[in-house]
Every structure is written in structure tokens, then in C-alpha cells.
Design a protein around this motif. Structure first.
Motif, PDB file in Angstrom:
ATOM      1  N   VAL A 151       0.839  -1.200   0.000  1.00  0.00           N
ATOM      2  CA  VAL A 151       0.000   0.000   0.000  1.00  0.00           C
ATOM      3  C   VAL A 151       0.877   1.254   0.000  1.00  0.00           C
ATOM      4  O   VAL A 151       0.572   2.244  -0.675  1.00  0.00           O
ATOM      5  CB  VAL A 151      -0.951  -0.006   1.220  1.00  0.00           C
ATOM      6  N   VAL A 167      -7.481  10.514  -3.234  1.00  0.00           N
ATOM      7  CA  VAL A 167      -7.479   9.390  -2.300  1.00  0.00           C
ATOM      8  C   VAL A 167      -8.332   8.248  -2.833  1.00  0.00           C
ATOM      9  O   VAL A 167      -7.897   7.090  -2.905  1.00  0.00           O
ATOM     10  CB  VAL A 167      -7.943   9.841  -0.899  1.00  0.00           C
ATOM     11  N   GLN A 168      -9.550   8.563  -3.250  1.00  0.00           N
ATOM     12  CA  GLN A 168     -10.405   7.514  -3.803  1.00  0.00           C
ATOM     13  C   GLN A 168      -9.950   7.107  -5.204  1.00  0.00           C
ATOM     14  O   GLN A 168     -10.104   5.946  -5.587  1.00  0.00           O
ATOM     15  CB  GLN A 168     -11.864   7.978  -3.809  1.00  0.00           C
ATOM     16  N   PHE A 199      -7.206   4.516  -4.190  1.00  0.00           N
ATOM     17  CA  PHE A 199      -7.439   3.372  -3.312  1.00  0.00           C
ATOM     18  C   PHE A 199      -8.866   2.829  -3.305  1.00  0.00           C
ATOM     19  O   PHE A 199      -9.129   1.839  -2.617  1.00  0.00           O
ATOM     20  CB  PHE A 199      -7.068   3.749  -1.866  1.00  0.00           C
ATOM     21  N   ILE A 245     -10.292   0.008  -0.786  1.00  0.00           N
ATOM     22  CA  ILE A 245     -11.091   0.438   0.369  1.00  0.00           C
ATOM     23  C   ILE A 245     -12.323  -0.446   0.501  1.00  0.00           C
ATOM     24  O   ILE A 245     -12.653  -0.936   1.589  1.00  0.00           O
ATOM     25  CB  ILE A 245     -11.497   1.920   0.231  1.00  0.00           C
ATOM     26  N   SER A 247     -11.547  -4.040   1.503  1.00  0.00           N
ATOM     27  CA  SER A 247     -11.071  -4.204   2.877  1.00  0.00           C
ATOM     28  C   SER A 247     -12.209  -4.270   3.894  1.00  0.00           C
ATOM     29  O   SER A 247     -11.971  -4.595   5.064  1.00  0.00           O
ATOM     30  CB  SER A 247     -10.133  -3.044   3.240  1.00  0.00           C
ATOM     31  N   SER A 302      -2.117   9.437   3.236  1.00  0.00           N
ATOM     32  CA  SER A 302      -2.981   8.255   3.236  1.00  0.00           C
ATOM     33  C   SER A 302      -2.204   6.993   3.574  1.00  0.00           C
ATOM     34  O   SER A 302      -2.639   6.175   4.407  1.00  0.00           O
ATOM     35  CB  SER A 302      -3.665   8.103   1.870  1.00  0.00           C
ATOM     36  N   PHE A 324      -2.445   4.639   6.868  1.00  0.00           N
ATOM     37  CA  PHE A 324      -2.743   3.214   6.681  1.00  0.00           C
ATOM     38  C   PHE A 324      -1.721   2.363   7.425  1.00  0.00           C
ATOM     39  O   PHE A 324      -2.076   1.381   8.091  1.00  0.00           O
ATOM     40  CB  PHE A 324      -2.746   2.855   5.194  1.00  0.00           C
ATOM     41  N   ASN A 358      -5.876   0.311   8.426  1.00  0.00           N
ATOM     42  CA  ASN A 358      -7.066   0.432   7.579  1.00  0.00           C
ATOM     43  C   ASN A 358      -7.136   1.845   7.010  1.00  0.00           C
ATOM     44  O   ASN A 358      -6.295   2.687   7.319  1.00  0.00           O
ATOM     45  CB  ASN A 358      -8.353   0.074   8.341  1.00  0.00           C
ATOM     46  N   TYR A 359      -8.157   2.081   6.189  1.00  0.00           N
ATOM     47  CA  TYR A 359      -8.250   3.359   5.475  1.00  0.00           C
ATOM     48  C   TYR A 359      -9.081   4.404   6.215  1.00  0.00           C
ATOM     49  O   TYR A 359      -9.215   5.539   5.731  1.00  0.00           O
ATOM     50  CB  TYR A 359      -8.868   3.142   4.093  1.00  0.00           C
ATOM     51  N   SER A 367      -7.458   7.829   6.981  1.00  0.00           N
ATOM     52  CA  SER A 367      -7.215   8.568   5.739  1.00  0.00           C
ATOM     53  C   SER A 367      -8.500   9.209   5.230  1.00  0.00           C
ATOM     54  O   SER A 367      -8.495  10.354   4.762  1.00  0.00           O
ATOM     55  CB  SER A 367      -6.646   7.638   4.664  1.00  0.00           C
TER      56      SER A 367
END
Length: 388
Positions: free
Chosen positions: A43, A224-225, A228, A232, A235, A349, A353, A358-359, A362
Motif C-alpha cells: 500500500v 485518495v479515492q 485506493f 477500500i 477491505s 494516506s 494506513f 485500515n483506510y 485517511s
């Protein structure tokens, strides 16, 4: 199909250029991130690759602002298309991380040449009375790019590996490039004197500064999105393997978004509509932090896809309106602010993590920063008169 001056062909070539320069060279990385995380990437490195990719994009975006001659734009657009293909081929043929870092930086520069410079070429070539609506059609290519590369990648992954998917995407980009480069050219060199604008700092009123700060937060909210999102979703408990569907929803929602939000901005006013898109994006960012319901998380994807493209279209159009006859400095500042957000967000981010596993942290930080964008826009409303 091969008439360089036919509007349909120009818009088709423009959309296909975005599929190559943005879909294949940028967003396919997000599509293929989950399988790459399984046996190759961490990651942390994924975030670093995203950050350097946007650093490359930022350098290309700022460079393109000062590129006035349309014939020079055509040459650099072609370079961008070639770089988009070659840098994707690197990902298909090696796992050398140094080469990947170099490739992602160069791919970012190529994406800027395709999206920004290519968009300028389309704008010059199309023969419509209302070019704003035509460019809205052109930028549906971003949603189409996400959707098409997602579908192709998932199809290839059924019988091959992520490197096989990169190879198929490289070949697709190579084939499409011939048509795109042919159509988005001119029959002869254009002899057009580029307008010269005197550099002026007087346009940077408090109103404009608040808009630039808001656009910085939009850059954070985007990246960010964009980096990931499938992971996300994967997960979350019970949603393993659903990330690809979520990313597909992002692309589908993105296709009509620029046209829809631009229409609302014309009907009401730009700043109010931008605020609405920020609120919706914050909601979408936070959804994965409080629920693992599949439908809610698909809604998260839809809210993201329908807002991040809108931000670029709305800010750039409104910024152009405010800048009037002197756009270079203002557009440069806005592009730089957005780009700084893009470069910085993946770095915090991955740090969060690594810290929490985990996200969620972030996403909380990202939602907070995008919420600051709403504050900046409301502050802009208070200090200056709104212009549509």
C-alpha cells in the motif's frame, strides 16, 4: 470516420484520447491495484506511485498553460499519447520498482498533455456555436475511460494476471492512438498570432484566493479515492471482491456528470453548485467508514464519480469566466493548487494506513480537508459578489 474536420470524429477522437491518456495511463492503475497488492505492491508503494504520477501530471499541467502556439500543442499532444502507451508497456513487462517510479512520473506528464493540451485542440477544431456544451461531451471521456478500462481489465483478469491486463491495455492504447493522432491534427500548420496578456497580480482578490484554496481541497478529495477506492471496498468485512464493481459504478456515474453539473451551474450559479458537489463528495468519502453495506458503498462510488469530474469542469469554466482576458496566471495558480493536493494526499494516506492498518483515518482526514473547501467557498460568497 476519417474526416479530420467532422465534429463527430473530433469528439470521438477526443474521448478516445482520454481513454488512452487518462484511462489506460492513469485510472487503470486503480483498477488493477487489488491484484497488484496481492503479489507485488505494498500500500505504501502504491501511494508513492500515485503521488509521483500526480507530480508528473502537475508539471505537465503547469507547462501546458504557457503553451500558446496550437502547432506546438499538437506536437506535445502526440508526445503525450506516445508516452501513455510506452509507460503502460513498462508496467506490463517489468516489476522493477525504480522503472515503475520513473514510468509513473512520465505517465503523469503524458496524461496532462493528453487531457489538457488535447482538450485545447478539440476546442479549436470543433465547429459548434456553443463550444461549452461540446466540451461537456468531450469530458464524458473521463467516465468512459474509467468504465472501459475497468471492464477490459476485469475480463482479462479472468484468464490472466495483472501484467497480462497491462499488456492488453498497452495494445489497445497503441491501436487507438493512430486514429486519435490522425484526427486531432490539422491539414496544415495554423498561422495564428497567440494573444499576449500582461501578467497581473491584481486579479488575486480574497474572493479568488478562497476559490483557489477550495480547488486545492478538491484535489485532495479526488486523489485518495482515485488511488485506493477498490481496495477500500475490498477491505470491508463481507465486501471482499466488490471493489471492482464499486469502481465500475464510479466510471458510470462520471460519464454524464460534467454535462449535468454544468447545466445546473448555468441555471443557478457556479459557487452554490460547487458547494453542493463538495457536500455530496464528503458524504461519499465517509460512507465506507461507518458501514459495510454493499449498496451504501456503491452509492459512495456513485457520489465520487459524479463529483470529481464536475469539480474540474466547474472550477475551470468558472475560473475562465473570472479571469476574462488574462487567464494564464489564474489558471496556473488553480492548477498548481489542485496538483499540490493530488501529490500530497496519497502520502498522508499511506502513512495513516501503516499506522492504523485500515483506510478509515485517511478517509476522515480527507473528508475534513474537503469540508474546509466548503468553508472556503462560503467565505468567498461573503467577501465577493457571485458571478455565474
Amino acid at each position: 470516420m476519417f474526416d479530420r474536420n467532422k465534429n463527430f470524429n473530433i469528439l470521438l477522437a477526443g474521448i478516445l484520447s482520454i481513454v488512452v491518456g487518462v484511462g489506460v495511463a492513469r485510472f487503470a492503475f486503480t483498477t488493477l491495484l487489488p491484484p497488484m497488492l496481492e503479489d507485488f505492491l505494498s500500500v505504501t508503494n502504491a501511494g508513492l506511485f500515485a503521488s509521483v504520477n500526480y507530480a508528473g501530471y502537475l508539471s505537465g499541467a503547469v507547462f501546458s498553460i504557457f503553451m500558446k502556439d496550437i502547432n506546438v500543442k499538437v506536437r506535445f499532444f502526440r508526445i503525450g499519447m506516445i508516452l501513455s502507451v510506452l509507460t503502460t508497456l513498462v508496467l506490463a513487462t517489468t516489476t522493477n520498482e525504480i522503472l515503475w517510479f520513473i514510468s509513473r512520473i512520465i505517465a503523469g506528464f503524458g496524461s496532462a498533455m493528453v487531457l489538457i493540451v488535447g482538450g485545447a485542440i478539440v476546442m479549436v477544431k470543433i465547429n459548434y456555436e456553443d463550444k461549452t456544451k461540446a466540451m461537456g461531451i468531450h469530458f464524458t471521456g473521463i467516465g468512459i475511460a474509467i468504465t472501459s478500462t475497468e471492464l477490459i481489465s476485469q475480463y482479462v483478469l479472468k484468464s490472466s494476471t495483472w501484467s497480462g491486463a497491462w499488456m492488453v491495455l498497452s495494445v489497445l492504447a497503441f491501436i487507438l492512438s493512430f486514429y486519435v493522432i490522425y484526427i486531432l491534427s490539422f491539414d496544415k500548420e495554423l498561422k495564428k498570432e497567440a494573444p499576449k496578456h500582461k501578467v497581473s497580480k491584481s486579479m488575486f482578490t480574497p474572493y479568488v484566493i478562497f476559490l483557489i484554496l477550495a480547488y486545492f481541497t478538491a484535489g485532495v478529495g479526488f486523489v485518495v479515492q482515485a488511488t485506493f477506492f477498490p481496495d477500500i471496498i475490498n477491505s470491508l468485512d463481507g465486501l471482499e471482491g466488490s471493489g471492482s464493481l464499486g469502481w465500475l459504478i464510479v466510471g458510470i456515474a462520471g460519464i454524464p456528470s460534467a454535462i449535468f453539473w454544468m447545466w445546473l451551474a448555468h441555471k443557478y450559479n457556479s459557487v452554490d453548485i460547487i458547494i453542493v458537489t463538495f457536500v455530496l463528495q464528503v458524504i461519499g468519502i465517509l460512507i465506507p467508514t461507518f458501514t459495510n453495506d454493499i449498496y451504501m458503498n456503491l452509492l459512495s462510488g456513485a457520489l465520487y464519480g459524479s463529483t470529481f469530474i464536475a469539480h474540474v469542469a466547474l472550477f475551470m469554466h468558472y475560473g475562465g469566466t473570472l479571469a476574462g482576458g488574462n487567464p494564464v496566471m489564474f489558471m496556473g495558480a488553480m492548477t498548481a493548487a489542485y496538483g499540490i493536493g493530488q501529490v500530497g494526499a496519497p502520502l498522508y494516506s499511506v502513512a495513516l494506513f501503516e499506522m492504523y492498518g485500515n483506510y478509515n483515518a485517511s478517509l476522515y482526514v480527507t473528508a475534513f480537508i474537503v469540508s474546509l473547501g466548503i468553508v472556503f467557498l462560503l467565505s468567498a460568497k461573503r467577501v465577493g459578489k457571485i458571478k455565474n
